[in-house]
Design a protein around this motif. Structure first.
Motif, short mmCIF file in Angstrom:
data_model
loop_
_atom_site.label_atom_id
_atom_site.label_comp_id
_atom_site.label_asym_id
_atom_site.label_seq_id
_atom_site.Cartn_x
_atom_site.Cartn_y
_atom_site.Cartn_z
N UNK A 1 1.16 -1.38 -0.13
CA UNK A 1 0.07 0.39 -0.20
C UNK A 1 1.19 1.22 -0.08
N UNK A 2 0.45 1.72 -0.58
CA UNK A 2 0.88 3.58 -1.16
C UNK A 2 0.90 4.32 0.28
N UNK A 3 0.55 5.51 0.95
CA UNK A 3 0.29 6.38 2.28
C UNK A 3 0.54 7.72 0.95
N UNK A 4 -0.39 8.43 0.96
CA UNK A 4 0.09 9.87 1.00
C UNK A 4 0.73 10.44 1.15
N UNK A 5 1.56 11.06 1.68
CA UNK A 5 2.34 12.14 2.02
C UNK A 5 2.33 13.72 1.32
N UNK A 6 2.61 14.57 2.99
CA UNK A 6 2.89 16.21 2.94
C UNK A 6 4.54 15.34 2.99
N UNK A 7 4.89 16.42 1.69
CA UNK A 7 6.87 16.15 1.53
C UNK A 7 6.45 18.10 0.50
N UNK A 8 7.53 18.50 2.05
CA UNK A 8 8.42 19.69 2.01
C UNK A 8 10.12 19.83 1.27
N UNK B 1 11.47 16.70 3.79
CA UNK B 1 10.48 16.02 4.95
C UNK B 1 9.60 15.97 4.44
N UNK B 2 9.43 14.43 4.66
CA UNK B 2 7.57 13.50 4.54
C UNK B 2 7.24 12.92 6.00
N UNK B 3 5.89 13.61 5.81
CA UNK B 3 5.15 12.97 6.50
C UNK B 3 3.95 12.42 6.51
N UNK B 4 3.46 11.53 7.73
CA UNK B 4 2.24 10.65 5.88
C UNK B 4 0.80 11.40 6.87
N UNK B 5 -0.09 11.61 5.59
CA UNK B 5 -1.52 12.32 6.07
C UNK B 5 -2.24 11.48 6.47
N UNK B 6 -2.83 11.14 7.59
CA UNK B 6 -4.14 10.54 8.18
C UNK B 6 -5.12 11.08 8.12
N UNK B 7 -6.26 10.78 8.50
CA UNK B 7 -7.55 10.65 8.16
C UNK B 7 -8.35 10.99 10.04
N UNK B 8 -9.25 11.29 10.33
CA UNK B 8 -9.49 12.07 11.41
C UNK B 8 -9.66 10.68 12.68
N UNK B 9 -9.89 9.11 11.93
CA UNK B 9 -9.85 8.63 12.95
C UNK B 9 -7.96 7.22 12.85
N UNK B 10 -7.21 8.60 12.42
CA UNK B 10 -5.30 8.82 12.45
C UNK B 10 -5.41 7.49 12.01
N UNK B 11 -5.56 6.96 10.90
CA UNK B 11 -5.19 5.76 9.84
C UNK B 11 -4.59 6.44 8.26
N UNK B 12 -3.80 5.97 8.14
CA UNK B 12 -3.60 6.62 7.06
C UNK B 12 -4.23 6.48 5.52
N UNK B 13 -4.24 7.58 4.72
CA UNK B 13 -4.60 7.47 4.05
C UNK B 13 -3.72 6.50 3.30
N UNK B 14 -4.61 6.02 1.61
CA UNK B 14 -3.93 4.79 1.27
C UNK B 14 -4.29 5.54 -0.80
N UNK B 15 -3.29 6.19 -0.92
CA UNK B 15 -3.07 5.89 -2.39
C UNK B 15 -3.66 5.35 -3.62
N UNK B 16 -2.61 4.30 -3.25
CA UNK B 16 -2.50 2.75 -4.07
C UNK B 16 -2.16 1.94 -3.62
#
Length: 184
Positions: free
Chosen positions: A93-100, A124-139
């Motif tokens: 699973x490929x999670x969504x990241x915020x990347x700077x 700097x990469x951080x995983x984007x999570x939903x309101x239930x603190x689970x990572x958002x999966x892109x692919x």
């Protein structure tokens, strides 16, 4: 051992020793207790979810085997069919990241006329999570099949064997050298 120390220093040493012994005992007790909880850490959610993904992976592999077995048993003349699938890699699973990304360039000149350019890059990469603190999966990439073995009571007939062979290749989109058909 502590003959040359005064009473105040002896109390400090004994207090520190007893505190150290208590800490060691606590560590031993904690390490003996089984850890069934999933530790949720915002920075490393993949580690916390690893036991669950193992169960899901195993279940998905079994489901694929059962589906293939069910469809192959419906082929005319196949008879009783057993299927085993081996996987090269598991589902990814490929999670969504915020990347700077930051790039910094510094140019230096010395008194003798030499120049030096220093480029520093940091990401700097951080995983984007939903309101239930689970990572958002892109692919999600499916598990890669390594090989398939089919054992069929009807595989003694060459036409049935060829049909089973083609069906497995088509169903799993794999090459011929990855499929073996045997008779029961």
């Amino acid at each position: 051992m502590f003959k040359n120390l005064n009473e105040k220093d002896k109390k400090k040493i004994y207090s520190l020793l007893s505190l150290g012994i208590i800490c060691v005992l606590a560590l031993i007790i904690i390490s003996c207790i089984p850890d069934n909880k999933n530790i949720s850490d915002n920075n490393d959610t993949s580690q916390a979810q690893e036991p669950n993904t193992q169960e899901v992976k195993s279940s998905e592999e079994e489901d694929l085997e059962k589906k293939l077995q069910k469809i192959l048993s419906k082929i005319s003349g196949a008879g009783d069919v057993d299927v085993m699938i081996t996987f090269e890699s598991s589902e990814e699973q490929e999670p969504a990241y915020n990347s700077n990304t930051t790039t910094e360039t510094t140019q230096e000149k010395d008194s003798q006329g030499g120049e030096r350019t220093v480029t520093t890059e940091s990401e700097n990469k951080t995983i984007i999570t939903s309101s239930s603190n689970t990572p958002i999966i892109l692919k999600t990439n499916e598990a890669k099949v390594k090989g398939v073995i089919v054992v069929s009571s009807g595989a003694t007939d060459s036409k049935v064997k060829e049909t089973l062979y083609s069906a497995v290749q088509t169903a799993l989109q794999i090459q011929g050298h990855q499929v073996e058909i045997y008779s029961k």
